[in-house]
Design an enzyme around this catalytic site. Structure first.
Site, mmCIF file in Angstrom:
data_model
loop_
_atom_site.group_PDB
_atom_site.id
_atom_site.type_symbol
_atom_site.label_atom_id
_atom_site.label_comp_id
_atom_site.label_asym_id
_atom_site.label_seq_id
_atom_site.Cartn_x
_atom_site.Cartn_y
_atom_site.Cartn_z
ATOM 1 N N PRO A 129 11.228 14.771 -10.551
ATOM 2 C CA PRO A 129 11.668 16.068 -9.833
ATOM 3 C C PRO A 129 10.490 16.576 -9.268
ATOM 4 O O PRO A 129 9.494 16.955 -10.104
ATOM 5 C CB PRO A 129 12.439 16.580 -11.024
ATOM 6 N N GLU A 130 10.508 16.721 -7.979
ATOM 7 C CA GLU A 130 9.275 17.592 -7.316
ATOM 8 C C GLU A 130 9.759 19.051 -7.234
ATOM 9 O O GLU A 130 11.058 19.339 -7.250
ATOM 10 C CB GLU A 130 8.800 16.838 -6.297
ATOM 11 N N HIS A 157 20.997 10.186 -23.968
ATOM 12 C CA HIS A 157 19.832 10.978 -23.798
ATOM 13 C C HIS A 157 20.187 12.583 -23.615
ATOM 14 O O HIS A 157 19.281 13.118 -22.958
ATOM 15 C CB HIS A 157 19.119 10.222 -22.663
ATOM 16 N N ARG A 175 13.417 10.156 -20.623
ATOM 17 C CA ARG A 175 12.008 10.122 -21.388
ATOM 18 C C ARG A 175 11.355 11.089 -22.001
ATOM 19 O O ARG A 175 10.161 10.966 -22.693
ATOM 20 C CB ARG A 175 10.772 9.700 -19.982
ATOM 21 N N ARG A 215 -16.281 22.945 -1.791
ATOM 22 C CA ARG A 215 -15.777 21.689 -2.588
ATOM 23 C C ARG A 215 -15.573 20.562 -1.787
ATOM 24 O O ARG A 215 -15.101 20.459 -0.513
ATOM 25 C CB ARG A 215 -14.187 22.245 -2.656
#
Ligand SMILES: [Zn+2]
Length: 283
Positions: free
Chosen positions: A2-3, A92, A115, A156
């Site tokens: 999931p983002e 799960h 997971r 940077r």
């Protein structure tokens, strides 16, 4: 995984059903996910009503009695609310809360995570949290401006795509969205950050916000399908221009020039992460 757009979609789902419901019971099938869960402290919230549901980066923050319950979905977590009689436990499924509204209608808040890289923790009233304190600004907030991005790029040499993925610079731009942002901004993901011009910083901020906004809008359409139902939200994939399109024709080059244009998407690892771009139109 999931983002940010998926987490925001989950937040909107929960924000539409949780506030005002009282926690009747909490049941845990284990004592830890990625970290130990503070089960005893959480159980003290039983009997309290839930307040608003906020999000910071990819953390969901459920307001309860001045405290915040922090939920992270990890790699595969799903958090969803389901009305009706007590459902069978899913494989799960690690914890669930029984919630009740003032009319006695029951809702089940369920967490399923194959997971187990997710997290459940408690942020006491008025306190910060180690996972939240070092985070940069939200990408969809005014704080993430071109001027801000330029200031963080100064001196940077790190590739700009890698900088966009740094949570201390800006949160929630994951690997897929960083590649797509660089594509839409017509900037090579390999460009050293300190060589990004002011005009390019404007494009990067605008396109990062656009690509995340499009994904949240796509999530909104899947949201309608699961609110009130017994199905958890799936993770959605929007139309992508470069991500996992290596070897395929570049959409922009094909549209700008001719169908015979042979600009193709290429692929390399940048900062350990799979990266995709068009070397013809991204400089
Ligand atoms: Zn191109």
């Amino acid at each position: 995984m999931p983002e940010l757009p998926e987490v925001e979609t989950v937040r909107r789902h929960l924000a539409s059903v949780l506030p005002g419901r009282t926690i009747r019971e909490m049941t845990f099938k284990r004592t830890d996910l990625r970290y130990p869960m503070p089960i005893a402290a959480l159980q003290e919230l039983v009997g309290r009503p839930l307040g608003e549901v906020h999000r910071r980066a990819k953390y969901l923050l459920l307001q309860v009695n001045g405290a915040q319950v922090l939920v992270h979905l990890g790699m595969s977590g799903r958090l969803f609310a389901q009305p009706g009689p007590e459902p069978e436990w899913q494989k799960h499924e690690h914890w669930r809360w029984q919630l009740m509204d003032p009319h006695g209608e029951v809702l089940w808040l369920r967490y399923v995570d194959a997971r187990r890289f997710g997290a459940l923790d408690l942020v006491p009233p008025g306190q910060g949290h180690a996972l939240l304190d070092a985070l940069g600004p939200e990408p969809l907030s005014g704080e993430f401006s071109a001027g801000y991005l330029r200031s963080r790029c100064q001196g940077r040499q790190v590739p700009i795509k890698q900088l966009l993925m740094s949570a201390d610079i800006v949160v929630g731009i994951g690997n897929i969205y960083a590649s797509e942002t660089c594509y839409r901004a017509e900037i090579s993901p390999l460009r050293p950050a300190d060589q990004v011009t002011p005009a390019e910083a404007v494009r990067l901020v605008q396109q990062a916000q656009a690509v995340l906004g499009d994904a949240i809008a796509a999530g909104g359409s899947t949201l309608r399908d699961f609110v009130g139902g017994d199905a958890a939200p799936g993770y959605f994939q929007q139309q992508l221009d470069v991500y996992h399109r290596e070897g395929q024709k570049c959409n922009r080059c094909a549209a700008l020039r001719s169908l015979a244009d042979d600009s193709h998407i290429v692929h390399a690892r940048v900062g350990q992460r799979a990266t995709f771009w068009c070397p013809t139109c991204q400089k």
